[in-house]
Design a protein around this motif. Structure first.
Motif, PDB file in Angstrom:
ATOM      1  N   SER A 132     -29.517  14.967 -64.667  1.00  8.83           N
ATOM      2  CA  SER A 132     -29.224  14.006 -63.599  1.00  8.83           C
ATOM      3  C   SER A 132     -30.477  13.255 -63.162  1.00  8.83           C
ATOM      4  O   SER A 132     -30.383  12.170 -62.567  1.00  8.83           O
ATOM      5  CB  SER A 132     -28.605  14.717 -62.397  1.00  8.83           C
ATOM      6  OG  SER A 132     -29.575  15.484 -61.698  1.00  8.83           O
ATOM      7  N   ASP A 135     -32.988   8.904 -66.908  1.00 11.13           N
ATOM      8  CA  ASP A 135     -32.235   7.645 -66.949  1.00 11.13           C
ATOM      9  C   ASP A 135     -31.111   7.777 -67.978  1.00 11.13           C
ATOM     10  O   ASP A 135     -31.048   8.738 -68.753  1.00 11.13           O
ATOM     11  CB  ASP A 135     -33.150   6.453 -67.256  1.00 11.13           C
ATOM     12  CG  ASP A 135     -33.857   6.574 -68.593  1.00 11.13           C
ATOM     13  OD1 ASP A 135     -33.264   7.096 -69.556  1.00 11.13           O
ATOM     14  OD2 ASP A 135     -35.018   6.132 -68.697  1.00 11.13           O
ATOM     15  N   GLU A 136     -30.215   6.792 -67.989  1.00 15.34           N
ATOM     16  CA  GLU A 136     -29.022   6.914 -68.829  1.00 15.34           C
ATOM     17  C   GLU A 136     -29.361   6.992 -70.317  1.00 15.34           C
ATOM     18  O   GLU A 136     -28.732   7.746 -71.066  1.00 15.34           O
ATOM     19  CB  GLU A 136     -28.073   5.734 -68.586  1.00 15.34           C
ATOM     20  CG  GLU A 136     -26.750   5.897 -69.332  1.00 15.34           C
ATOM     21  CD  GLU A 136     -25.709   4.878 -68.923  1.00 15.34           C
ATOM     22  OE1 GLU A 136     -24.655   4.842 -69.575  1.00 15.34           O
ATOM     23  OE2 GLU A 136     -25.958   4.129 -67.963  1.00 15.34           O
ATOM     24  N   ASP A 137     -30.365   6.235 -70.752  1.00 11.98           N
ATOM     25  CA  ASP A 137     -30.738   6.280 -72.168  1.00 11.98           C
ATOM     26  C   ASP A 137     -31.213   7.671 -72.563  1.00 11.98           C
ATOM     27  O   ASP A 137     -30.859   8.182 -73.638  1.00 11.98           O
ATOM     28  CB  ASP A 137     -31.832   5.253 -72.470  1.00 11.98           C
ATOM     29  CG  ASP A 137     -31.319   3.818 -72.438  1.00 11.98           C
ATOM     30  OD1 ASP A 137     -30.081   3.639 -72.533  1.00 11.98           O
ATOM     31  OD2 ASP A 137     -32.140   2.893 -72.317  1.00 11.98           O
ATOM     32  N   ARG A 139     -30.419  10.471 -71.103  1.00 13.40           N
ATOM     33  CA  ARG A 139     -29.267  11.373 -71.092  1.00 13.40           C
ATOM     34  C   ARG A 139     -28.470  11.245 -72.385  1.00 13.40           C
ATOM     35  O   ARG A 139     -28.098  12.249 -73.011  1.00 13.40           O
ATOM     36  CB  ARG A 139     -28.351  11.042 -69.912  1.00 13.40           C
ATOM     37  CG  ARG A 139     -28.921  11.338 -68.553  1.00 13.40           C
ATOM     38  CD  ARG A 139     -27.996  10.811 -67.467  1.00 13.40           C
ATOM     39  NE  ARG A 139     -28.617  10.861 -66.150  1.00 13.40           N
ATOM     40  CZ  ARG A 139     -28.181  10.203 -65.092  1.00 13.40           C
ATOM     41  NH1 ARG A 139     -27.094   9.436 -65.204  1.00 13.40           N
ATOM     42  NH2 ARG A 139     -28.804  10.301 -63.926  1.00 13.40           N
ATOM     43  N   ARG A 140     -28.216  10.014 -72.800  1.00 14.33           N
ATOM     44  CA  ARG A 140     -27.435   9.796 -74.030  1.00 14.33           C
ATOM     45  C   ARG A 140     -28.178  10.336 -75.246  1.00 14.33           C
ATOM     46  O   ARG A 140     -27.568  10.897 -76.160  1.00 14.33           O
ATOM     47  CB  ARG A 140     -27.117   8.309 -74.198  1.00 14.33           C
ATOM     48  CG  ARG A 140     -26.115   7.778 -73.166  1.00 14.33           C
ATOM     49  CD  ARG A 140     -25.746   6.330 -73.437  1.00 14.33           C
ATOM     50  NE  ARG A 140     -24.799   5.821 -72.459  1.00 14.33           N
ATOM     51  CZ  ARG A 140     -23.483   6.006 -72.522  1.00 14.33           C
ATOM     52  NH1 ARG A 140     -22.968   6.680 -73.548  1.00 14.33           N
ATOM     53  NH2 ARG A 140     -22.681   5.522 -71.599  1.00 14.33           N
ATOM     54  N   LEU A 163     -21.319  12.215 -68.306  1.00 10.43           N
ATOM     55  CA  LEU A 163     -22.190  11.112 -67.900  1.00 10.43           C
ATOM     56  C   LEU A 163     -21.731  10.514 -66.574  1.00 10.43           C
ATOM     57  O   LEU A 163     -22.559  10.153 -65.732  1.00 10.43           O
ATOM     58  CB  LEU A 163     -22.236  10.044 -68.988  1.00 10.43           C
ATOM     59  CG  LEU A 163     -23.025  10.426 -70.246  1.00 10.43           C
ATOM     60  CD1 LEU A 163     -22.789   9.407 -71.368  1.00 10.43           C
ATOM     61  CD2 LEU A 163     -24.521  10.518 -69.932  1.00 10.43           C
ATOM     62  N   ARG A 164     -20.423  10.403 -66.373  1.00  9.37           N
ATOM     63  CA  ARG A 164     -19.916   9.901 -65.092  1.00  9.37           C
ATOM     64  C   ARG A 164     -20.287  10.860 -63.967  1.00  9.37           C
ATOM     65  O   ARG A 164     -20.686  10.443 -62.876  1.00  9.37           O
ATOM     66  CB  ARG A 164     -18.395   9.713 -65.161  1.00  9.37           C
ATOM     67  CG  ARG A 164     -17.950   8.495 -65.950  1.00  9.37           C
ATOM     68  CD  ARG A 164     -16.523   8.105 -65.589  1.00  9.37           C
ATOM     69  NE  ARG A 164     -15.592   9.202 -65.871  1.00  9.37           N
ATOM     70  CZ  ARG A 164     -14.974   9.394 -67.031  1.00  9.37           C
ATOM     71  NH1 ARG A 164     -15.203   8.557 -68.038  1.00  9.37           N
ATOM     72  NH2 ARG A 164     -14.139  10.396 -67.200  1.00  9.37           N
ATOM     73  N   ALA A 167     -24.046  10.535 -63.217  1.00  3.17           N
ATOM     74  CA  ALA A 167     -24.367   9.280 -62.535  1.00  3.17           C
ATOM     75  C   ALA A 167     -23.963   9.320 -61.061  1.00  3.17           C
ATOM     76  O   ALA A 167     -24.572   8.637 -60.227  1.00  3.17           O
ATOM     77  CB  ALA A 167     -23.686   8.113 -63.241  1.00  3.17           C
TER      78      ALA A 167
END
Length: 237
Positions: A132, A135-137, A139-140, A163-164, A167
């Motif tokens: 958490s 950043d999103e990149d 995490r992916r 991911l939801r 976020a």
């Protein structure tokens, strides 16, 4: 060792005769030991003066790291006993989840690592808390290397759902999971800000004590807040 200590006291180097005098060694003995220390990389010689070498610097660095680890372990043990829960410290480094220290006892047991913590970050509070903070990149990227897989009937079912969830997690709030990693266990993890590093301290409890989880997590969070300044260097190990 006395020679190493004597050299360390001289930032700009010292000659053999001075080091022999300061350590109380006979000059021939001092020469012999100094040559050996230079050969082994613990000292270096430059224009008749002796300085600490790379091996001594590594030794010093290792000792400092052990001291920092000991500080963290002692602090976790204090919180384990005062709050009555096992306490975990973990961080995210170089794309991996690392559980650095676990403080538990026979009376206050930790969760058994039956599935590799590094590969199952989606399922436990420690991993979810660390992810958490990315950043999103990032995490992916992590989930591409360690795909979501069900460990229990309560584990998140797919990466999109996870991911939801990540976020939407409130910043600096405890991350709670109930039986997602291990049946019969509930966990909470508290995010820690230490420079740019993602870190967390977490607790676990058996399911029948689930009502203690959030109060214990809040208490740990308050303790972390009071001691974070003195622990900042230590938790960067």
């Amino acid at each position: 060792m006395r020679l190493l200590e004597a050299v360390a006291d001289h930032e700009y180097g010292a000659p053999a005769k001075q080091l022999a005098r300061e350590t109380g060694l006979a000059l021939p003995t001092a020469y012999h030991l100094l040559r050996t220390l230079v050969h082994e990389g613990y000292l270096r010689r430059d224009r008749g003066l002796f300085f600490l070498g790379d091996a001594a610097e590594r030794l010093s660095s290792s000792g400092a790291e052990q001291k920092r680890r000991s500080t963290v372990a002692d602090t976790l043990a204090h919180w384990r006993d005062s709050i009555g829960v096992p306490v975990y410290y973990a961080r995210y480094r170089d794309g991996e989840i690392e559980v650095i220290c676990v403080s538990a006892s026979r009376e206050i047991p930790a969760v058994e690592e039956w599935a590799d913590f590094r590969e199952s970050g989606h399922a436990h509070a420690i991993g979810q808390c660390l992810l958490s903070q990315l950043d999103e990149d990032a995490r992916r990227d992590h989930l591409a290397r360690y795909p979501v897989r069900p460990l229990t009937p309560y584990t998140v079912r797919d990466s999109h759902t996870l991911l939801r969830r990540l976020a939407g997690m409130p910043r600096m709030e405890p991350v709670v999971e109930r039986q997602e990693y291990a049946l019969g266990t509930v966990c909470a993890a508290i995010p820690i800000t230490a420079g740019t590093a993602a870190a967390t301290m977490a607790i676990s409890l058996p399911l029948h004590q689930a009502d203690r989880l959030l109060p214990a997590a809040r208490r740990l969070q308050a303790e972390i807040g009071r001691h974070l300044g003195s622990l900042t260097l230590s938790i960067s190990i």
